[in-house]
Design a protein around this motif. Structure first.
Motif, PDB file in Angstrom:
ATOM      1  N   ASP C  59       5.788  -9.072   6.077  1.00 46.95           N
ATOM      2  CA  ASP C  59       4.755  -8.238   5.457  1.00 46.95           C
ATOM      3  C   ASP C  59       3.451  -9.020   5.321  1.00 46.95           C
ATOM      4  N   VAL C  60       3.630 -10.335   5.136  1.00 42.68           N
ATOM      5  CA  VAL C  60       2.488 -11.207   4.887  1.00 42.68           C
ATOM      6  C   VAL C  60       2.589 -12.399   5.826  1.00 42.68           C
ATOM      7  N   VAL C  61       1.442 -12.784   6.413  1.00 46.96           N
ATOM      8  CA  VAL C  61       1.417 -13.969   7.278  1.00 46.96           C
ATOM      9  C   VAL C  61       0.471 -14.987   6.649  1.00 46.96           C
ATOM     10  N   GLY C  88      -0.539  -3.100   9.556  1.00 43.63           N
ATOM     11  CA  GLY C  88      -0.638  -2.968   8.098  1.00 43.63           C
ATOM     12  C   GLY C  88      -0.319  -4.239   7.348  1.00 43.63           C
ATOM     13  N   SER C  89       0.210  -5.240   8.036  1.00 42.74           N
ATOM     14  CA  SER C  89       0.552  -6.452   7.291  1.00 42.74           C
ATOM     15  C   SER C  89      -0.710  -7.249   6.969  1.00 42.74           C
ATOM     16  N   LEU C  90      -0.549  -8.202   6.054  1.00 39.53           N
ATOM     17  CA  LEU C  90      -1.679  -8.911   5.481  1.00 39.53           C
ATOM     18  C   LEU C  90      -1.648 -10.376   5.930  1.00 39.53           C
ATOM     19  N   ARG C 115      -4.863  -6.516   7.977  1.00 36.71           N
ATOM     20  CA  ARG C 115      -5.820  -6.875   6.929  1.00 36.71           C
ATOM     21  C   ARG C 115      -5.830  -8.392   6.810  1.00 36.71           C
ATOM     22  N   MET C 116      -6.963  -8.945   6.469  1.00 34.34           N
ATOM     23  CA  MET C 116      -7.004 -10.415   6.433  1.00 34.34           C
ATOM     24  C   MET C 116      -7.845 -10.931   5.275  1.00 34.34           C
ATOM     25  N   LEU C 117      -7.372 -12.006   4.694  1.00 30.70           N
ATOM     26  CA  LEU C 117      -8.101 -12.693   3.624  1.00 30.70           C
ATOM     27  C   LEU C 117      -8.336 -14.148   4.027  1.00 30.70           C
ATOM     28  N   ASP C 118      -9.560 -14.674   3.753  1.00 26.62           N
ATOM     29  CA  ASP C 118      -9.726 -16.127   3.837  1.00 26.62           C
ATOM     30  C   ASP C 118      -9.534 -16.654   2.425  1.00 26.62           C
ATOM     31  N   ASP C 143      -7.152  -5.678  -0.937  1.00 20.86           N
ATOM     32  CA  ASP C 143      -6.232  -6.634  -0.317  1.00 20.86           C
ATOM     33  C   ASP C 143      -6.023  -7.842  -1.206  1.00 20.86           C
ATOM     34  N   VAL C 144      -7.089  -8.262  -1.894  1.00 21.78           N
ATOM     35  CA  VAL C 144      -6.945  -9.391  -2.816  1.00 21.78           C
ATOM     36  C   VAL C 144      -5.940  -9.045  -3.901  1.00 21.78           C
TER      37      VAL C 144
END
Lengths: 292, 292, 292, 292
Positions: C59-61, C88-90, C115-118, C143-144
């Motif tokens: 689900d999350v990478v 859909g994974s983050l 979706r992506m977060l730095d 997303d955060v």
């Protein structure tokens, strides 16, 4: 022919005084440590025990001293030169000092009925010995013309660059530019060597284009061979960059690269390279690069 | 006579390709925006819709592109030039890019049975139009000799400075030195004007001594008259200082003044001077001095 | 509980992955050199032979990699993570990379329905081991919030500082400021010692006023005792200053002191101090002062 | 209770003299422009027409003057304070001057049978008005203890940091560090804004970690709101950086970043920001970034 007082008979001043004596003038020399008066006396000049004694009867008073405070001390302090000089006589200061101090000294001279020129030189010891100095003169045009025959005895190029202080400002600009040229050449050498490029052909190409300069031409040998016998010593250039940054601050002039160059030159001094030629800025660059 | 693919027909590339065509070679040109192929076609060359089409049948492939990523894209990416070039053919990259990228491209070329030279130029638009460029070449001596007749069609001075990447390193060193000379001259001007010294006689003296340089000679007019029509544009020099600092970092080379010069050049760009001649570093110096 | 792929199990990544596994998540870890997967496997996680294998069913990478090119390679190059991740994974990138690259990666992720977060961190190895990292997060607020429970497993402070790239920008600003604080403290120490002032009482006074800082408080011991065991290593800070200056250049931001700091940090590396704590900038300052 | 001569009743000196008078001492004040003696006279003190008159009968002589040359002039020049002070009396110099000058003044005082402390302050106008100054004292421990009751009337923190000159050295180090913190914060703001990151949350994170500082805490408001009412004025900080670089040069200390900071602070002055708070270094950073 004139009677010339010459105060400051060091590495530069001594041969200059001798040239003036040999040209037929009567030179009365004074130096803090009297041993240095030898060559002048041999040439027929007179050794004087004090600056006051030297200026007695002189039409022209020449100074060649290490720095501004020395000039101030000789003219206004213990030396009492301005007080004892003959009214109307001409003071020629060959020392490299701050332009604002030069202006102030000229004002003090004028207040006492004297005339004064700032006349710093470039060309180093060799230029002094061979009378091939370049002389940057600040002061009244009329006074420059009066002094010109004398100046041409010790220098090859004599240029009147403006009013009092202008000679020192041009000298300061010269030292700023030369330091910059040496430093970027040193950094270019670090970059070339960092990529294992042979310096010889590289500097040939660089010297032939817009990157060409007298520094590249005259100092590339020092840099490629890592030989740094002077020439013009790091410690003198460091003193001159103190003049540059001090003069800039006095006049609220901002010199971003100049400020950094002054730090790098002092770093060369405190790392023991003070008595080497100023092209030894390369050693500082290599030190920062972990290659020395 | 050779069949030459020429990719990148901008301000520099277009006249270079035309010179090659006029010298009797068959030039197949490609440019991303096809409008630029006009002069080459008029001179008898061929306009190609893609880089792949251009390299068809070519013995030599020339590139003149804005920056390293463009070169990489044309050779290995969308352009597919390395893949489609005839085995044994010679790739000559006139672009100014990072030396480490140039080395890598040369390795990639060699892996595919091609030969490659990095051959950045100096001399600007005028040099390209008049075929008076200086060309700094990195690569195998044999390949340089093969290319020399072609290089001498577009340039006046062709110097082999070392193995792959060496041409780019020398070009980087050139841009570092020139930027340094422009900046210290600008600071010297700020100092001289801060002390109300007239620039004309001052720069005469400075130019005649150890502070003399091609920059002082060729750019003093721009600085004294505050006229900055290019010449070589600030924005291009800024790109090149990005190459200098990037290449330095890649090889762990420390450039204290170079790092500051890169910041000052970018400052000129973001203050709107990007399309002026690089002597407009004076405007940056004056800005810092509150005099613009 | 989530299924989490974790790529990059080095000094920082390994304890972070372990904390996530211990918190009840299922962690599928991959590292280029497989030896590093030991602690995760001991904690009950799974070692995967490739990044593609790791993201299977996740689900999350999470990524914790040395630099931007590594991230790009794992996401878009050989690693193929974006291509194989579940729609859909983050993707949460803990690596410290350039903000412009972070933005581009986030765009690429979005183009593929991800979706992506730095989410770069500060706090060093100790922070990773003790789960007390500060995490600066860039991306969509929603997303955060989704990621927050996971982020709070590995960090103590989690702040959303803006859109994609903002986390990296704040991290870059942090590294710029810390480098500046270390360097001026080092120069202040050089000045104090140059005048034979005892450091202890001097730093007490300095720390209590406007000169006070976390750097002074936490690093004064290193400087007074000349002990530089890390802590945060010079070579990592040097890499980060490469990010700072690269990111600044990319966005045409001028950093005059930042540019110089980057040079001084590289100088520390090439003088052999790369593996010391970054307070070893003092050694560089002493070297320039001829006192090392 | 003591009889105290207080020379220099400017923005700082006037409230300090008043505090001493109000604490029960008899204060004899002198200021070059006599208008400034008003508040002291209102508080019951005595206005004196000259420094010589002020020191008549005084046990303690306090100075609060703009710069080193002023101190030298009052003590040794026209002011004749050292000559006319009662043998055994204590001279306390609150001015911020160069440490080497402070040492020389202390030697001169000692030669005349006087004792002297350098006691520069930080805390600004508000600190002087509220008697909350920090005082960094250099001199003999015994003399510091004698002076302590008086010093604690005007300051909240009184620290003996070493022998003569040490107070000034610590003050110089303070001004160097604060300038560095302001400048890197300004550059960090330029970087953050260059990437469109909102300052509020970013500075929150930065302030909580190793980048935290008193400058960030106290000056972030000035920077985010672009409001620069002083506070401590740029022109005073510029004068102090002149002391820092002058003192460094005097003792052959190399300050690479310090040298650049001094240039940037002067640039702020000549761009018209001299009377703003020193956090207006941000305006200089924005100017270099073409954003002002």
């Amino acid at each position: 022919m004139s009677t010339i007082a010459f105060v400051g008979l060091g590495i530069m001043g001594s041969p200059m005084a001798v040239h003036l004596q040999q040209a037929g003038h009567e030179v009365r020399g004074h130096n803090r440590s009297p041993a240095k008066t030898g060559p002048l006396v041999e040439a027929g000049g007179t050794a004087c025990g004090s600056a006051v004694e030297a200026v007695e009867g002189a039409d022209v008073v020449c100074l060649m001293l290490p720095d501004g405070p020395d000039v101030e001390d000789v003219l206004l302090g213990d030396g009492q030169v301005l007080e004892h000089s003959r009214p109307g006589s001409l003071v020629v200061d060959f020392s490299t000092i701050r332009p604002d101090v030069a202006r102030r000294m000229a004002d003090e001279a004028r207040d006492r009925g004297l005339r004064m020129l700032d006349a710093p030189v470039s060309g180093g010891e060799a230029g002094a010995r061979n009378a091939t100095l370049s002389i940057m003169v600040g002061g009244e045009a009329e006074d420059v013309e009066t002094a010109r025959p004398l100046l041409e005895v010790v220098g090859r190029t004599v240029v009147h660059v403006g009013p009092s202080g202008a000679g020192q400002t041009v000298k300061a600009a010269n030292q700023l530019i030369v330091a910059g040229h040496l430093q970027v050449l040193a950094e270019a050498v670090a970059l070339l060597e960092g990529y294992d490029v042979e310096l010889g052909p590289a500097l040939d190409v660089l010297g032939g284009g817009l990157a060409g300069s007298a520094v590249l031409e005259q100092k590339r040998g020092n840099m490629t061979e890592r030989r740094f016998d002077p020439g013009f010593r790091v410690e003198l250039h460091d003193k001159d960059l103190g003049i540059v940054t001090g003069a800039a601050r006095e006049a609220d002039v901002v010199l971003p690269v100049g400020g950094l160059l002054a730090q790098l030159m002092t770093s060369a001094v405190v790392n023991g390279d003070g008595r080497l030629d100023h092209s030894a800025l390369l050693r500082g660059a290599l030190r920062l690069n972990g290659r020395l």
